[in-house]
Design an enzyme around this catalytic site. Structure first.
Site, PDB file in Angstrom:
ATOM      1  CB  ILE A 255       4.490  21.045 -32.308  1.00 58.18           C
ATOM      2  CG1 ILE A 255       3.781  22.214 -33.650  1.00 58.18           C
ATOM      3  CG2 ILE A 255       6.042  21.467 -32.266  1.00 58.18           C
ATOM      4  CD1 ILE A 255       4.728  22.087 -34.930  1.00 58.18           C
TER       5      ILE A 255
ATOM      6  CE  LYS B 124      -1.691  33.446 -34.834  1.00 59.18           C
ATOM      7  NZ  LYS B 124      -0.608  32.533 -35.369  1.00 59.18           N
TER       8      LYS B 124
ATOM      9  CE  LYS C  40       2.811  29.028 -26.610  1.00 56.85           C
ATOM     10  NZ  LYS C  40       3.479  27.538 -25.450  1.00 56.85           N
TER      11      LYS C  40
END
Length: 614
Positions: free
Chosen positions: A291, A409, A421
């Site tokens: 990414i 998630k 996260k």
């Protein structure tokens, strides 16, 4: 033959045709035409000169007539008609009269002979030049889906290419007006519903989907019909690649799993992103990852003043640095590399102080769910502490916008990775309340082709002969491509006001077992040959992922295909307590504490305090 020689021959032959046309017209009319020889000679000379003038104006002598089509025919029509009009004007000026019958017959002869002489080359090429049908090697019988301009172009290319391995034998098109017509001698035999019957009836071994503007959802539906047959399926490039000149319409390729996502990519606000990035200093953490490296590529296209590539893996940082220097080394973009650990707070401060970035894209993170279940302390160090260090350094050194890459998630997390996260989201949202820096998070689902993606794993299993291992038959996930995920990150940075969690409308979720089946079929195998084995859900996994929980949902989109989440409760004091204590906890207790915090449940410590107070 040289250009000068070819033009000279064309001019001489055209001169003979023009003179022949007008004098043969005079002969046909005979005594019925009352026209002095002087007027006829002036008309002939005018017609000859004007023909050559208009041939130069419309570049008639520069056309490759072996490949002529209707466009060239229109040019011939213009040249002949304007020449006749010039001759008519001269007759009117000299004698005060226009000999309409003479000019009409002359126009017909002139048009027929000029056009005929040109298109004779095309006819000769089509009839006598070697083509695919006359090649000694056997050709694969091919069905073309789409009888429009792209399909016609593909058919022409295949028919007249000696190197082509495919022989077009039929078209399929859902437009009923095309049914039973023949295009270049190839019949249009039906629509998509008749696909299976046509393939069996005509013994088709290859299919080409020749509709460049086809939506992914429609492509997916057509491909599923093709997959029911034994024929190999290929596709034209996407329309944007053809328009941009990246590829030719004739470059067919195999269908890829990205083509079958059934969703359209998000469009960018180019002006907004340019204002955010162009001429600025941009820093990307995790710049060597799948990414992060794509974010670097897309940021570089907007010409920042300086692009800082930050990562802890020297090989991956070196690779993206070399790629960007190769692409943009001749432009006024300074590419800078930094090797460092997010967990090193002093290093983060030093890097931010040295470069003073305007925008930070924070892509560095541990993302592998099962690995983080076994190593929760490392997930905390990298995803939580690392994010905190980078965010605090950005705030202190005047970064304008800090964009953190998050995940679906993080919503109602059941895994350590998702929980860490979510805590990272809380940290930057809390910092946004006290900092001049705009902090935002961007959530999206699984990314096709990334290092943690299931696609490379499935492909390796297929290469080994199978079986493809899927955790559960009902497992579903949202999917997007790496470039699309990176576009969303750039768009979020341009839209940031501070404190938002941006979420892409990712369309319909995909069943992992369907994805596995498609990959098997795309590889040229059958599901029966490779096989699919269900292994059971791994620790921390859910059957489906969510992008927003019920307390975060905003119904309205803030940009086409982009939602924004409401701010949820930020448990910053409890997060700091966790960070003080996590190294002394065993893995099971740390995992429980992470999930309690991320899901806004009472932690074990809080429950103990309540019991003591009661």
């Amino acid at each position: 033959m040289t250009y000068f020689k070819r033009v000279s021959i064309s001019m001489v032959s055209d001169s003979l045709i023009v003179i022949s046309a007008i004098f043969f017209s005079r002969f046909l009319l005979g005594v019925s035409l009352d026209m002095p020889d002087t007027s006829l000679a002036i008309s002939a000379l005018t017609l000859l000169l004007s023909h050559h003038v208009f041939s130069v104006v419309f570049r008639l002598y520069q056309k490759a007539w072996a490949y002529a089509s209707t466009g060239e025919l229109i040019i011939v029509l213009k040249c002949v008609t304007y020449s006749i009009a010039a001759a008519a004007a001269m007759q009117l000026a000299v004698s005060g009269d226009i000999h309409i019958r003479l000019l009409t017959i002359t126009w017909l002869l002139h048009m027929t002979m000029i056009g005929g002489s040109r298109f004779a080359l095309r006819i000769f090429k089509d009839m006598f030049a070697p083509d695919a049908n006359r090649s000694a090697a056997p050709k694969k019988r091919t069905l073309i889906i789409g009888a429009g301009s792209a399909g016609t172009m593909i058919a022409r290319q295949l028919l007249h290419s000696a190197e082509a391995e495919l022989q077009p034998v039929a078209f399929i098109d859902d437009n009923v007006k095309m049914r039973d017509l023949h295009i270049m001698g190839i019949p249009v035999v039906g629509g998509i519903p008749s696909l299976g019957h046509v393939i069996r009836e005509l013994d088709i071994s290859n299919i080409i989907i020749a509709i460049p503007s086809l939506s992914r959802k429609s492509l997916h539906a057509i491909y599923q019909e093709c997959a029911k047959t034994d024929a190999k399926t290929q596709i034209l490039p996407m329309i944007e690649d053809i328009v941009s000149g990246k590829v030719s319409v004739s470059q067919v390729r195999d269908v890829q799993v990205e083509d079958l996502l059934g969703r359209e990519p998000v469009e960018l606000d180019i002006a907004g992103i340019s204002e955010c990035v162009t001429g600025k200093v941009v820093l990307v953490t995790g710049a060597g990852g799948s990414i992060g490296s794509e974010i670097c590529r897309q940021v570089a296209a907007f010409k920042p003043r300086t692009l800082v590539l930050l990562g802890h893996g020297e090989n991956s940082i070196y690779a993206i640095e070399m790629e960007l220097l190769d692409l943009y080394g001749d432009q006024e973009i300074q590419i800078v590399t930094e090797i460092g650990e997010l967990q090193d707070a002093d290093k983060m401060m030093s890097i931010m102080s040295a470069h003073r970035p305007d925008v930070v894209y924070h892509a560095a993170a541990h993302k592998h769910v099962p690995l983080m279940e076994r190593n929760p302390e490392e997930a905390v160090k990298n995803n939580v502490i690392g994010t905190m260090n980078a965010a605090k350094a950005a705030s202190k050194h005047g970064v304008s916008t800090f964009v953190m890459i998050s995940t679906d998630k993080a919503v109602n997390p059941t895994s350590v990775m998702g929980a860490t996260k979510r805590l990272a989201e809380m940290i930057i949202q809390d910092l946004d309340q006290s900092s001049l820096t705009r902090f935002v998070a961007v959530r999206f689902g699984n990314v096709l082709g990334s290092r943690g993606s299931v696609i490379p794993l499935f492909k390796k299993q297929i290469e080994k002969g199978g079986p493809v291992k899927v955790t559960h038959p009902d497992m579903i996930r949202y999917f997007m491509t790496i470039p699309e995920a990176s576009r969303l990150v750039l768009q979020a940075g341009a839209m940031a006001q501070g404190g938002e969690v941006f979420v892409l409308d990712m369309g319909e979720p995909v069943k992992i077992v369907d994805l596995a089946r498609n990959l098997i079929l795309l590889s040229g195998n059958t599901v029966e040959d490779i096989g699919i084995e269900f292994t059971g859900i791994r620790p921390g996994e859910k059957l489906f992922e969510e992008l927003l929980n019920e307390n975060e949902v905003h119904e309205q989109k803030v940009y086409p295909k982009i939602y924004i989440g409401k701010k949820a409760e930020l448990r910053i004091e409890q997060i700091h307590e966790l960070l003080r204590e996590f190294e002394s906890l065993d893995k099971a207790m740390l995992r429980e504490w992470l999930l309690d915090l991320a899901n806004n449940r009472l932690t074990a410590t809080e429950r103990q305090l309540i019991m003591l107070s009661s």
